[in-house]
Design a protein around this motif. Structure first.
Motif, PDB file in Angstrom:
ATOM      1  N   SER A 142       0.861  -1.179   0.000  1.00 41.13           N
ATOM      2  CA  SER A 142       0.000   0.000   0.000  1.00 41.13           C
ATOM      3  C   SER A 142       0.897   1.229   0.000  1.00 41.13           C
ATOM      4  O   SER A 142       2.107   1.120   0.187  1.00 41.13           O
ATOM      5  N   ALA A 143       0.273   2.387  -0.229  1.00 41.58           N
ATOM      6  CA  ALA A 143       1.050   3.634  -0.291  1.00 41.58           C
ATOM      7  C   ALA A 143       0.271   4.755   0.375  1.00 41.58           C
ATOM      8  O   ALA A 143      -0.964   4.727   0.431  1.00 41.58           O
ATOM      9  N   GLU A 144       1.025   5.729   0.872  1.00 41.39           N
ATOM     10  CA  GLU A 144       0.442   6.927   1.483  1.00 41.39           C
ATOM     11  C   GLU A 144       1.104   8.146   0.881  1.00 41.39           C
ATOM     12  O   GLU A 144       2.319   8.176   0.718  1.00 41.39           O
ATOM     13  N   GLY A 145       0.299   9.142   0.574  1.00 38.87           N
ATOM     14  CA  GLY A 145       0.845  10.390   0.067  1.00 38.87           C
ATOM     15  C   GLY A 145      -0.026  10.973  -1.026  1.00 38.87           C
ATOM     16  O   GLY A 145      -0.940  10.327  -1.522  1.00 38.87           O
ATOM     17  N   GLU A 146       0.300  12.198  -1.364  1.00 36.78           N
ATOM     18  CA  GLU A 146      -0.429  12.937  -2.388  1.00 36.78           C
ATOM     19  C   GLU A 146       0.117  12.608  -3.768  1.00 36.78           C
ATOM     20  O   GLU A 146       1.236  12.097  -3.900  1.00 36.78           O
ATOM     21  N   LEU A 147      -0.647  12.949  -4.787  1.00 37.04           N
ATOM     22  CA  LEU A 147      -0.150  12.852  -6.151  1.00 37.04           C
ATOM     23  C   LEU A 147       1.138  13.656  -6.248  1.00 37.04           C
ATOM     24  O   LEU A 147       1.216  14.757  -5.708  1.00 37.04           O
ATOM     25  N   VAL A 148       2.141  13.112  -6.929  1.00 40.16           N
ATOM     26  CA  VAL A 148       3.384  13.854  -7.082  1.00 40.16           C
ATOM     27  C   VAL A 148       3.246  14.837  -8.236  1.00 40.16           C
ATOM     28  O   VAL A 148       2.478  14.603  -9.179  1.00 40.16           O
ATOM     29  N   GLY A 149       4.005  15.943  -8.139  1.00 38.20           N
ATOM     30  CA  GLY A 149       3.902  16.970  -9.159  1.00 38.20           C
ATOM     31  C   GLY A 149       5.200  17.693  -9.437  1.00 38.20           C
ATOM     32  O   GLY A 149       5.215  18.636 -10.213  1.00 38.20           O
ATOM     33  N   ALA A 150       6.300  17.236  -8.806  1.00 38.61           N
ATOM     34  CA  ALA A 150       7.576  17.927  -9.000  1.00 38.61           C
ATOM     35  C   ALA A 150       8.722  17.066  -8.475  1.00 38.61           C
ATOM     36  O   ALA A 150       8.515  16.159  -7.665  1.00 38.61           O
ATOM     37  N   VAL A 151       9.926  17.389  -8.922  1.00 37.88           N
ATOM     38  CA  VAL A 151      11.138  16.775  -8.382  1.00 37.88           C
ATOM     39  C   VAL A 151      11.179  17.054  -6.884  1.00 37.88           C
ATOM     40  O   VAL A 151      10.775  18.124  -6.427  1.00 37.88           O
ATOM     41  N   ASP A 152      11.637  16.098  -6.123  1.00 37.60           N
ATOM     42  CA  ASP A 152      11.753  16.111  -4.661  1.00 37.60           C
ATOM     43  C   ASP A 152      10.450  15.826  -3.929  1.00 37.60           C
ATOM     44  O   ASP A 152      10.452  15.742  -2.707  1.00 37.60           O
ATOM     45  N   ASP A 153       9.324  15.661  -4.639  1.00 30.89           N
ATOM     46  CA  ASP A 153       8.113  15.197  -3.970  1.00 30.89           C
ATOM     47  C   ASP A 153       8.367  13.780  -3.473  1.00 30.89           C
ATOM     48  O   ASP A 153       9.196  13.042  -4.041  1.00 30.89           O
ATOM     49  N   THR A 154       7.658  13.391  -2.416  1.00 29.73           N
ATOM     50  CA  THR A 154       7.840  12.070  -1.829  1.00 29.73           C
ATOM     51  C   THR A 154       6.496  11.436  -1.491  1.00 29.73           C
ATOM     52  O   THR A 154       5.485  12.123  -1.364  1.00 29.73           O
ATOM     53  N   PHE A 155       6.520  10.122  -1.342  1.00 33.34           N
ATOM     54  CA  PHE A 155       5.401   9.391  -0.755  1.00 33.34           C
ATOM     55  C   PHE A 155       5.963   8.121  -0.132  1.00 33.34           C
ATOM     56  O   PHE A 155       7.099   7.725  -0.407  1.00 33.34           O
ATOM     57  N   VAL A 156       5.181   7.497   0.725  1.00 38.07           N
ATOM     58  CA  VAL A 156       5.619   6.313   1.456  1.00 38.07           C
ATOM     59  C   VAL A 156       4.941   5.074   0.875  1.00 38.07           C
ATOM     60  O   VAL A 156       3.740   5.096   0.586  1.00 38.07           O
ATOM     61  N   VAL A 157       5.724   4.013   0.718  1.00 37.87           N
ATOM     62  CA  VAL A 157       5.189   2.732   0.274  1.00 37.87           C
ATOM     63  C   VAL A 157       5.468   1.697   1.364  1.00 37.87           C
ATOM     64  O   VAL A 157       6.588   1.587   1.858  1.00 37.87           O
ATOM     65  N   HIS A 158       4.423   0.974   1.737  1.00 33.90           N
ATOM     66  CA  HIS A 158       4.539  -0.118   2.701  1.00 33.90           C
ATOM     67  C   HIS A 158       4.890  -1.384   1.913  1.00 33.90           C
ATOM     68  O   HIS A 158       4.158  -1.783   1.011  1.00 33.90           O
ATOM     69  N   MET A 159       6.019  -1.967   2.256  1.00 33.48           N
ATOM     70  CA  MET A 159       6.614  -3.063   1.491  1.00 33.48           C
ATOM     71  C   MET A 159       6.546  -4.379   2.262  1.00 33.48           C
ATOM     72  O   MET A 159       6.486  -4.389   3.480  1.00 33.48           O
TER      73      MET A 159
END
Length: 158
Positions: free
Chosen positions: A41-58
């Motif tokens: 699963s993943a948490e975070g907003e839609l990305v829109g630029a370099v250096d944006d981040t989100f978390v992925v549960h692995m």
């Protein structure tokens, strides 16, 4: 062990670059198209630029290679061109610094759809990780399968 430090594969997809890119910029989209089974699963907003981040549960047990179990990684966007290019690396359990193995997609309008090229490049990983059999994490066949899942996902959205 292989001397190759980059895989690159392409597939024609019957969808617009914007439809394909919508999946790739969405953290949940990465989970939907993952062929490895590691992304849970993943948490975070839609990305829109370099250096944006989100978390992925692995869940590394899906690969059955290293007993890491369940853990989180942070995806860090390293290249971003709307409807054309997205690339990322990860920070995670082993280190808070990015390991500099890069995943990406290039999108090119072609033949009424999109030529999608995916790549995985581990040529910049730290020397400490070389020769340990850790990289590539995902085999070339895994990238090909993910392209197939991406095609199915966006073509069914129609």
């Amino acid at each position: 062990m292989t001397d190759v430090e980059r895989f690159e594969l392409s597939r024609q997809i019957a969808a617009s670059p914007s439809a394909v890119f919508a999946v790739l910029r969405d953290p949940a989209g990465h989970v939907k198209i993952d062929s490895s089974g590691m992304l849970q699963s993943a948490e975070g907003e839609l990305v829109g630029a370099v250096d944006d981040t989100f978390v992925v549960h692995m869940d590394r047990e899906s690969l059955n290679d290293y007993p890491l179990g369940k853990y989180d990684v942070t995806v860090v966007i390293t290249k971003y061109e709307p409807d054309a290019l997205i690339e990322w690396t990860i920070r995670g359990r082993v280190t808070t610094e990015p390991l500099r193995h890069l995943y990406g997609y290039r999108l090119e309008p072609k033949d009424g759809g999109t030529l999608v090229t995916t790549y995985y490049d581990w040529s910049q990983i730290p020397e400490d990780y070389r020769g340990k059999g850790i990289f590539p994490v995902i085999p070339e066949a895994g990238l090909r399968a993910t392209l197939g899942i991406l095609a199915r996902t966006v073509e069914q959205q129609g």
